[in-house]
Design an enzyme around this catalytic site. Structure first.
Site, PDB file in Angstrom:
ATOM      1  NE  ARG A 182      -0.592   5.088   8.686  1.00 44.19           N
ATOM      2  CZ  ARG A 182      -1.881   4.960   8.998  1.00 44.19           C
ATOM      3  NH1 ARG A 182      -2.270   5.168  10.242  1.00 44.19           N
ATOM      4  NH2 ARG A 182      -2.763   4.622   8.081  1.00 44.19           N
ATOM      5  CB  CYS A 213      -5.859  -0.543   4.528  1.00 40.56           C
ATOM      6  SG  CYS A 213      -5.449   0.108   2.890  1.00 40.56           S
ATOM      7  CG  ASP A 252      -0.663   4.057   5.277  1.00 35.78           C
ATOM      8  OD1 ASP A 252       0.254   4.576   5.949  1.00 35.78           O
ATOM      9  OD2 ASP A 252      -1.842   4.048   5.634  1.00 35.78           O
ATOM     10  CG  HIS A 304      -1.682  -1.056   5.944  1.00 39.46           C
ATOM     11  ND1 HIS A 304      -2.247  -0.071   6.698  1.00 39.46           N
ATOM     12  CD2 HIS A 304      -1.795  -0.653   4.658  1.00 39.46           C
ATOM     13  CE1 HIS A 304      -2.668   0.904   5.904  1.00 39.46           C
ATOM     14  NE2 HIS A 304      -2.417   0.580   4.662  1.00 39.46           N
ATOM     15  CB  CYS A 322      -0.908   0.002   1.231  1.00 42.76           C
ATOM     16  SG  CYS A 322      -2.058   1.403   1.257  1.00 42.76           S
TER      17      CYS A 322
HETATM   18 CO    CO Z   1      -3.464   1.260   3.017  1.00 41.21          CO
END
Ligand code: CO
Length: 211
Positions: free
Chosen positions: A46, A101, A44, A98, A42
């Site tokens: 993090r 999400c 993302d 994750h 992803c």
């Molecule tokens: Co995500």
């Protein structure tokens, strides 16, 4: 100092540090990359693939998009997959989602995110649709989201196995292994949720015979 200037300063410090640790590091890597892994994760911020797996530059080939999707019309994903499998000869392809999400949460809402995001999130809604009986039975919102994250990873691994790229590599090279993992933002731990070894059975509808 502007925020972006800090990145450039940090880069300078990192470069010097790497050079001190291993004077041949950049010379070696600029000539060749031989990663064993393709990571589909992803976007993302993090979930940085190299940090959470303790891998160094050169060890992991990375593709990231919203909610780590393997969409069969996505030329970007498919060209990364083709290059990683056929030229870099990676031994493992990892789809890593994750928990928590945002893309998955958005797809579970009824909000209109306007055309482009709606189009992307539709792929996740379609995964929900497959498992709606199980998912609708989970009352807690967070648990339902997290279960969809796991199921979504599983479906994306199936999507990989449904490509002619993977099927041809399985036939010719008996490689790569496919993995579905989920990363926990709360504890930093990765949970493996599924694995497909080369030539695992797939839905006959998606099987190519004349590879
Ligand atoms: Co995500």
């Amino acid at each position: 100092m502007n925020a972006y200037e800090k990145l450039l300063l940090e880069n300078k410090a990192w470069s010097e540090e790497m050079h001190q640790e291993d004077p041949e590091f950049f010379k070696r890597l600029s000539a060749l990359q031989t990663p064993e892994f393709l990571w589909i994760g992803c976007s993302d911020s993090r979930v940085p693939a190299d940090k959470i797996t303790g891998t160094q530059p050169g060890e992991i080939f990375v593709h990231r998009n919203i909610a780590n999707m393997v969409v069969h019309t996505d030329v970007n994903l498919l060209s990364v997959l083709d290059y990683a499998v056929n030229y870099l000869k990676v031994k493992h392809v990892i789809v890593c989602g994750h928990y928590g999400c945002g893309g998955v949460k958005a797809a579970m809402s009824n909000q209109d995110f306007k055309p482009v995001l709606n189009m992307w999130l539709r792929n996740i809604k379609d995964v929900y649709h497959i498992y709606k009986e199980e998912l609708n039975g989970i009352k807690d919102d967070e648990h339902r989201t997290d279960r969809l994250v796991e199921l979504n990873v599983k479906e994306q691994v199936y999507h990989l196995a449904q490509t002619s790229i993977i099927q041809r590599a399985w036939k010719n090279d008996n490689s790569p292994h496919l993995h579905g993992w989920v990363y926990g933002l709360k504890d930093g731990l990765i949970k493996p949720v599924m694995e497909m070894t080369p030539n695992s059975p797939i839905d006959p509808l998606y099987h190519y015979e004349d590879l």
